[in-house]
Motif scaffolding. Structure first.
Motif, PDB file in Angstrom:
ATOM      1  N   LYS A 243      22.883 -20.227 -50.422  1.00 11.70           N
ATOM      2  CA  LYS A 243      23.014 -20.427 -48.977  1.00 11.70           C
ATOM      3  C   LYS A 243      23.626 -21.795 -48.655  1.00 11.70           C
ATOM      4  CE  LYS A 243      19.581 -17.196 -47.217  1.00 11.70           C
ATOM      5  NZ  LYS A 243      18.383 -17.029 -46.361  1.00 11.70           N
ATOM      6  N   GLU A 246      27.260 -21.528 -49.196  1.00 10.25           N
ATOM      7  CA  GLU A 246      27.873 -20.811 -48.063  1.00 10.25           C
ATOM      8  C   GLU A 246      28.006 -21.733 -46.852  1.00 10.25           C
ATOM      9  OE1 GLU A 246      29.660 -17.585 -46.120  1.00 10.25           O
ATOM     10  OE2 GLU A 246      29.273 -17.986 -48.251  1.00 10.25           O
ATOM     11  N   LYS A 249      30.931 -23.935 -47.373  1.00  9.50           N
ATOM     12  CA  LYS A 249      32.148 -23.137 -47.263  1.00  9.50           C
ATOM     13  C   LYS A 249      32.477 -22.866 -45.788  1.00  9.50           C
ATOM     14  CE  LYS A 249      34.092 -18.682 -48.732  1.00  9.50           C
ATOM     15  NZ  LYS A 249      33.790 -17.415 -49.436  1.00  9.50           N
ATOM     16  N   GLN A 277      22.161 -20.796 -42.014  1.00  9.09           N
ATOM     17  CA  GLN A 277      21.817 -20.205 -43.308  1.00  9.09           C
ATOM     18  C   GLN A 277      20.302 -20.183 -43.518  1.00  9.09           C
ATOM     19  OE1 GLN A 277      23.786 -18.685 -45.557  1.00  9.09           O
ATOM     20  NE2 GLN A 277      25.489 -18.965 -44.122  1.00  9.09           N
TER      21      GLN A 277
END
Length: 279
Positions: A243, A246, A249, A277
């Protein structure tokens, strides 16, 4: 008022300076007026002064402001201030630790509130943090602090002075360095230069964050060990590795970057994606 007013009061009462309280009193009139002018004090203002010393700056503030409330920790200064400023009807003196004061009780219904302070170096960061995060309705904080701390507050991303304190202040305020103050402007003389800086509170924080507490934790963790990458600084932020990857990103931020390279906006963006997240 002459340059020796502070010295005269100190001698009159036989006052002995306390190293543990970080006491350095101003003796330069030009600095006094630069502080008051820089704070833009006028007849509409309630001024809260932290650390009035023997009242030299207080006197100038009282001539300009609607009211001055001075907060002093040192019990030895209370009778001195009470005596020296007894002729001012717009003066209030509070004998308390500024870190424990409920400023909302002082502010009451006042609409224009400004803080002016010659802060002891050892409590600079806690007092600034308390004033900014406490939800108090200040228009500005005009403070004299150690030069290095002022430079940290006013720093830009990528320079050595940029850090968690920079982001805390710049989240809430616009900053303006007003002047440098040399050690010879004080008794006793400190070993370092000082600066007067004004922090103008913005109507709303400069960036929008989903969770303010999380935002400041991300900032703190990113700077906890400056040489660490963001990934190493934030890996224990409370979400899984996947997470967190992510979040980086989605925020379009390289986890190999270091905290000092991120702007306020990038920190807000990253913390918002970490928040998402975590849901």
């Amino acid at each position: 008022m002459d340059n020796f007013k502070t010295k005269n009061i100190v001698e009159k009462y036989g006052f002995k300076f306390s190293k543990s309280l970080g006491q350095n009193f101003l003796i330069d009139d030009t600095v006094l007026y630069d502080i008051v002018n820089g704070a833009q004090v006028n007849q509409e203002d309630l001024v809260i002064e932290i650390g009035p010393g023997v009242g030299t700056l207080t006197r100038v503030l009282l001539d300009r402001a609607k009211k001055v409330c001075s907060i002093e920790l040192d019990s030895r200064l209370i009778p001195i201030l009470s005596e020296e400023l007894k002729d001012y009807e717009n003066f209030q003196l509070i004998h308390e630790d500024a870190l424990k004061v409920d400023f909302n009780k002082i502010i009451g219904e006042e609409k224009s509130v400004k803080v002016v302070a010659n802060l002891p170096y050892y409590v600079t960061t806690p007092i600034i943090s308390n004033l900014l995060t406490g939800g108090y309705k200040f228009k500005s904080l005009t403070i004299m602090i150690q030069k290095e701390v002022a430079e940290r507050i006013d720093a830009n991303p990528g320079c050595k002075d940029y850090g968690a304190l920079t982001l805390l202040v710049q989240y809430f305020c616009n900053t303006k360095i007003l002047r440098k103050v040399s050690p010879g402007c004080f008794i006793p003389s400190p070993k370092v230069d000082s600066m007067v800086i004004r922090l103008d509170r913005t109507e709303v924080p400069k960036v929008q964050v989903e969770d303010e507490k999380l935002f400041f934790r991300v900032v703190r963790d990113a700077f906890a060990m400056r040489r660490k990458t963001l990934w190493n600084g934030l890996k224990n932020i409370g979400i899984s590795k996947e997470k967190l990857e992510e979040a980086f990103k989605m925020a379009n931020i390289d986890p190999k970057r270091r905290g000092e390279t991120l702007s306020l906006e990038e920190f807000a963006n990253l913390s918002n994606h970490i928040y998402m997240q975590s849901k």
